[in-house]
Design a protein around this motif. Structure first.
Motif, PDB file in Angstrom:
ATOM      1  N   VAL A  77     -30.456 -84.378 -24.926  1.00 46.52           N
ATOM      2  CA  VAL A  77     -29.654 -83.371 -25.617  1.00 46.52           C
ATOM      3  C   VAL A  77     -28.889 -82.598 -24.553  1.00 46.52           C
ATOM      4  N   LEU A  78     -27.559 -82.502 -24.735  1.00 48.96           N
ATOM      5  CA  LEU A  78     -26.696 -81.843 -23.759  1.00 48.96           C
ATOM      6  C   LEU A  78     -25.746 -80.882 -24.471  1.00 48.96           C
ATOM      7  N   PRO A  79     -25.392 -79.781 -23.821  1.00 44.81           N
ATOM      8  CA  PRO A  79     -24.362 -78.906 -24.390  1.00 44.81           C
ATOM      9  C   PRO A  79     -22.985 -79.466 -24.075  1.00 44.81           C
ATOM     10  N   MET A  80     -22.004 -79.228 -24.932  1.00 46.00           N
ATOM     11  CA  MET A  80     -20.664 -79.717 -24.604  1.00 46.00           C
ATOM     12  C   MET A  80     -20.063 -78.916 -23.448  1.00 46.00           C
ATOM     13  N   SER A  81     -20.527 -77.695 -23.245  1.00 43.59           N
ATOM     14  CA  SER A  81     -20.147 -76.861 -22.112  1.00 43.59           C
ATOM     15  C   SER A  81     -21.382 -76.085 -21.697  1.00 43.59           C
ATOM     16  N   THR A  82     -21.499 -75.780 -20.420  1.00 42.91           N
ATOM     17  CA  THR A  82     -22.662 -75.026 -19.956  1.00 42.91           C
ATOM     18  C   THR A  82     -22.453 -73.524 -20.070  1.00 42.91           C
ATOM     19  N   ARG A  83     -21.320 -73.118 -20.639  1.00 42.24           N
ATOM     20  CA  ARG A  83     -21.055 -71.704 -20.891  1.00 42.24           C
ATOM     21  C   ARG A  83     -20.783 -71.503 -22.375  1.00 42.24           C
ATOM     22  N   PRO A  84     -21.217 -70.372 -22.932  1.00 42.99           N
ATOM     23  CA  PRO A  84     -20.926 -70.124 -24.349  1.00 42.99           C
ATOM     24  C   PRO A  84     -19.425 -70.005 -24.579  1.00 42.99           C
ATOM     25  N   LEU A  85     -18.977 -70.542 -25.692  1.00 44.19           N
ATOM     26  CA  LEU A  85     -17.551 -70.558 -26.011  1.00 44.19           C
ATOM     27  C   LEU A  85     -17.287 -69.784 -27.298  1.00 44.19           C
ATOM     28  N   ASP A  86     -16.060 -69.314 -27.434  1.00 43.13           N
ATOM     29  CA  ASP A  86     -15.633 -68.615 -28.640  1.00 43.13           C
ATOM     30  C   ASP A  86     -14.620 -69.471 -29.377  1.00 43.13           C
ATOM     31  N   MET A  87     -14.726 -69.498 -30.700  1.00 42.35           N
ATOM     32  CA  MET A  87     -13.768 -70.221 -31.523  1.00 42.35           C
ATOM     33  C   MET A  87     -12.713 -69.267 -32.057  1.00 42.35           C
ATOM     34  N   ILE A  88     -11.471 -69.735 -32.054  1.00 41.86           N
ATOM     35  CA  ILE A  88     -10.350 -68.979 -32.592  1.00 41.86           C
ATOM     36  C   ILE A  88      -9.592 -69.918 -33.533  1.00 41.86           C
ATOM     37  N   GLY A  89      -9.217 -69.426 -34.691  1.00 42.79           N
ATOM     38  CA  GLY A  89      -8.519 -70.278 -35.639  1.00 42.79           C
ATOM     39  C   GLY A  89      -7.334 -69.600 -36.287  1.00 42.79           C
ATOM     40  N   ASP A  90      -6.362 -70.412 -36.671  1.00 47.13           N
ATOM     41  CA  ASP A  90      -5.209 -69.941 -37.437  1.00 47.13           C
ATOM     42  C   ASP A  90      -5.483 -70.232 -38.908  1.00 47.13           C
ATOM     43  N   VAL A  91      -5.438 -69.184 -39.724  1.00 46.46           N
ATOM     44  CA  VAL A  91      -5.823 -69.289 -41.130  1.00 46.46           C
ATOM     45  C   VAL A  91      -4.700 -68.757 -42.012  1.00 46.46           C
ATOM     46  N   VAL A  92      -4.401 -69.473 -43.087  1.00 48.97           N
ATOM     47  CA  VAL A  92      -3.419 -69.006 -44.068  1.00 48.97           C
ATOM     48  C   VAL A  92      -4.136 -68.700 -45.376  1.00 48.97           C
ATOM     49  N   GLY A  93      -3.433 -68.002 -46.252  1.00 45.83           N
ATOM     50  CA  GLY A  93      -3.988 -67.700 -47.566  1.00 45.83           C
ATOM     51  C   GLY A  93      -4.814 -66.436 -47.628  1.00 45.83           C
ATOM     52  N   LEU A  94      -4.739 -65.601 -46.589  1.00 42.36           N
ATOM     53  CA  LEU A  94      -5.504 -64.355 -46.581  1.00 42.36           C
ATOM     54  C   LEU A  94      -4.651 -63.145 -46.942  1.00 42.36           C
ATOM     55  N   ASP A  95      -3.329 -63.352 -47.073  1.00 38.47           N
ATOM     56  CA  ASP A  95      -2.414 -62.263 -47.383  1.00 38.47           C
ATOM     57  C   ASP A  95      -1.621 -62.593 -48.637  1.00 38.47           C
ATOM     58  N   SER A  96      -0.849 -61.639 -49.096  1.00 38.44           N
ATOM     59  CA  SER A  96      -0.038 -61.869 -50.284  1.00 38.44           C
ATOM     60  C   SER A  96       0.975 -62.982 -50.053  1.00 38.44           C
ATOM     61  N   ASP A  97       1.447 -63.113 -48.811  1.00 38.83           N
ATOM     62  CA  ASP A  97       2.323 -64.227 -48.456  1.00 38.83           C
ATOM     63  C   ASP A  97       1.444 -65.431 -48.132  1.00 38.83           C
ATOM     64  N   PRO A  98       1.470 -66.481 -48.951  1.00 36.71           N
ATOM     65  CA  PRO A  98       0.558 -67.614 -48.738  1.00 36.71           C
ATOM     66  C   PRO A  98       0.809 -68.353 -47.435  1.00 36.71           C
ATOM     67  N   ASP A  99       1.997 -68.170 -46.836  1.00 33.01           N
ATOM     68  CA  ASP A  99       2.313 -68.864 -45.583  1.00 33.01           C
ATOM     69  C   ASP A  99       2.041 -68.012 -44.353  1.00 33.01           C
ATOM     70  N   SER A 100       1.631 -66.778 -44.569  1.00 37.15           N
ATOM     71  CA  SER A 100       1.342 -65.884 -43.451  1.00 37.15           C
ATOM     72  C   SER A 100       0.093 -66.365 -42.709  1.00 37.15           C
ATOM     73  N   VAL A 101       0.200 -66.447 -41.382  1.00 37.44           N
ATOM     74  CA  VAL A 101      -0.900 -66.955 -40.551  1.00 37.44           C
ATOM     75  C   VAL A 101      -1.644 -65.787 -39.930  1.00 37.44           C
ATOM     76  N   ARG A 102      -2.951 -65.797 -40.094  1.00 35.84           N
ATOM     77  CA  ARG A 102      -3.772 -64.768 -39.470  1.00 35.84           C
ATOM     78  C   ARG A 102      -4.731 -65.430 -38.479  1.00 35.84           C
ATOM     79  N   THR A 103      -4.931 -64.800 -37.340  1.00 35.65           N
ATOM     80  CA  THR A 103      -5.848 -65.319 -36.332  1.00 35.65           C
ATOM     81  C   THR A 103      -7.249 -64.786 -36.591  1.00 35.65           C
TER      82      THR A 103
END
Length: 327
Positions: free
Chosen positions: A131-157
């Protein structure tokens, strides 16, 4: 498989995290003893998130699950596996923590080297693979998400694995961040395992937060693209609420291709009853260079979970099947 593999066990690497990786590991151990799990290290929720924030260590939860899935079947190893998976109850400081998480955290503080820690844990549990980690340091995930605002095409991080996995919006793209580095760095042993493998398995699992992250670490991405191993993708049985709600099976492959345009795949395995439009899936798989194998691989008594024995049989068939035998 025949030829050179007659003299040694098939070398397999499974990449993922959480319950999806546990399912693939349970199937793979039916095929070969030489299984390496390469595990995501971006979890920021539950017991893992608490230990990560308080101690600055790799989140241990997905690593613990992989260790338990590969534990030997003898009584001693199974006892340790049960202990690893045990969670404390109550409402005190230990409430919600898995014993294995605490043990791995303690080993990490003492030994410092995550690979050494996991190798010791493998010995304790009688794991014949690794069993191995993909990285030996903890990583943070960041994503671009739509559908969270009144404008359905608005992108929120959105930042954080848990936030992305549970967002009511639609995830469009994800990336990884390592504190202090421009790019995340792969665990060298994980890269070597992919390069030396006979078979590499992606999926099943949370698509954006367990499967795709491996393709976002540059050295690991390159190894997955250039390895001489066969590359199989195992699709989920149902879309996951939040990150892949409403996704068709073929959309999972399209997202995979968007995040790794150079990646070629040999086979896509899916449950026949989970694919409403097989021709569309075959078309999406062919764009990755893959054949499609539809089989009955769902656990009959556990909705949304793969049956390890059935998945193992399907994987064997995919390894041995000629092109004219694919469905």
């Amino acid at each position: 498989m025949t030829g050179e593999h007659d003299e040694r066990p098939l070398r397999v690497v499974a990449l993922g995290g959480g319950h999806g990786l546990q399912a693939s590991l349970a199937a793979l151990r039916c095929i070969t003893p030489d299984v390496t799990a390469v595990v995501t290290v971006a979890d920021d929720g539950g017991s893992s998130g608490r230990l990560r924030r308080e101690l600055g260590l790799l989140p241990p939860g997905d690593l613990r699950k992989a260790l338990a899935a590969l534990a030997d079947r003898d009584d001693e190893a199974q006892l340790w596996s049960e202990v690893f998976e045990h969670r404390f109850g109550g409402s005190g400081a230990l409430a919600g923590h898995a014993v294995g998480n605490l043990l791995l955290a303690g080993l990490l503080e003492v030994l410092q080297d995550p690979v050494e820690v996991l190798d010791h844990a493998c010995k304790l549990l009688g794991v014949r693979g690794r069993v191995l980690p993909m990285s030996t340091r903890p990583l943070d995930m960041i994503g671009d998400v739509v559908g969270l605002d009144s404008d359905p095409d608005s992108v929120r991080t959105i930042r954080g694995q848990v936030a992305l996995a549970s967002t009511p919006g639609r995830v469009k793209q994800v990336r990884l961040h390592a504190n202090g580095d421009d790019q995340p760095t792969a665990c060298p042993q994980a890269v070597a395992a992919v390069n030396d493998a006979d078979l590499v398995l992606l999926g099943p699992g949370s698509w954006f937060t367990s499967v795709l992250p491996h393709l976002l670490v540059p050295e690991l991405h390159e190894a997955l693209v250039t390895t001489s191993a066969k590359r199989f993708v195992v699709l989920n049985l149902i879309p996951q609420p939040g990150e892949t709600a409403g996704f068709s099976p073929e959309q999972h492959l399209d997202v995979l291709s968007q995040h790794a345009p150079r990646l070629k795949v040999d086979a896509v395995l899916a449950d026949a009853d989970s694919v409403p439009t097989p021709d569309r899936l075959r078309s999406a798989a062919s764009r990755l260079g893959a054949q499609t194998l539809l089989d009955e691989i769902a656990a009959p008594a556990v909705p949304g979970r793969h049956d390890p024995q059935a998945l193992a049989a399907s994987l064997r068939a995919a390894l041995e099947r000629r092109t004219d035998q694919w469905r």
